[in-house]
Enzyme design. Structure first.
Site, PDB file in Angstrom:
ATOM      1  N   ASP A  81      15.077   8.486  45.816  1.00  0.00           N
ATOM      2  CA  ASP A  81      14.685   7.957  44.476  1.00  0.00           C
ATOM      3  C   ASP A  81      13.212   7.864  44.588  1.00  0.00           C
ATOM      4  OD1 ASP A  81      14.553   7.721  41.742  1.00  0.00           O
ATOM      5  OD2 ASP A  81      15.788   6.086  41.815  1.00  0.00           O
ATOM      6  N   GLU A 103      20.536   3.533  38.641  1.00  0.00           N
ATOM      7  CA  GLU A 103      19.714   3.569  40.033  1.00  0.00           C
ATOM      8  C   GLU A 103      19.948   2.358  40.804  1.00  0.00           C
ATOM      9  OE1 GLU A 103      15.733   5.889  38.519  1.00  0.00           O
ATOM     10  OE2 GLU A 103      15.731   3.728  38.542  1.00  0.00           O
TER      11      GLU A 103
END
Length: 220
Positions: A81, A103
């Site tokens: 990410d 996330e």
């Protein structure tokens, strides 16, 4: 070198961290999108992916990559990410795209977190980028008062609802010298789902795109 090229370079470098035959955790945002495009070329080598947002899920599926629900997965060896800011300890501010909660969940269950970012994201002190906080709608007023009390300037992100049906408050004016302590404090405010500090679970590796090539950083 333009920023998109730097992002594409780190996305390509992240492929070397993927474990063949396993599930890949995939983040959200412009740099993560470049990674998804690179991942498509080796989709036959992985079992599939866990997406951190609906937008990421759609992009993965558009490339023919199988997307699994996190509850169907026993392990995620690697999560890839981006970051809105990252420091030398590889602590981050994330959530500019509004996907901070999912996330953070995927990062928490992953064996290794590989952050991919262009060089502008590396900062000496976190906090220049507004800190996103995901808030349950009925608690908005209370949370804004609490954030103001600790010295922040909270601003509701207009016309935006998270994939979880909540609101985002972006907090300006914070110079974050103890990211772990602030992450804990903000999460204790009633009505906060989570905040965009990734300090308790920082990145393990940062692939940083620079004009001189991709640098590999580990926590100091």
């Amino acid at each position: 070198m333009i920023q998109d090229e730097l992002k594409r370079n780190v996305a390509r470098a992240a492929i070397a961290h993927i474990v063949a035959g396993e599930i890949v955790g995939v983040g959200t945002g412009s740099t993560a999108n470049f990674f998804i495009d690179e991942l498509a070329a080796i989709r036959h080598l992985i079992r599939g992916a866990v997406a951190s947002s609906e937008g990421t899920r759609r992009r993965l599926e558009g490339h023919g990559i199988a997307v699994l629900d996190l509850n169907e997965v026993e392990r995620i060896p690697v999560y890839v990410d981006g970051a809105d800011e990252i420091n030398a300890a590889l602590q981050m501010i994330k959530g500019g795209g509004g996907a901070l909660t999912r996330e953070k969940i995927v990062a928490a269950v992953s064996g290794k977190f590989v952050c991919i970012a262009d060089g502008s994201k590396l900062v000496p002190t976190l906090g220049h980028f507004p800190l996103p906080v995901e808030v349950i709608p009925m608690a908005l007023g209370h949370v804004r008062r609490e954030l103001t009390a600790i010295g922040g300037r909270p601003e509701l992100r207009g016309d935006f609802v998270t994939d979880n049906g909540n609101l985002i408050v972006d907090v300006r004016g914070l110079e974050i010298t103890d990211a772990i302590a602030l992450e804990t404090r903000l999460n204790q405010i009633v009505g906060v789902v989570t905040n965009g500090l990734f300090a308790h679970r920082p990145a393990d590796v940062c692939l940083l795109g620079t004009a001189d090539g991709v640098q590999t950083l580990t926590a100091k």
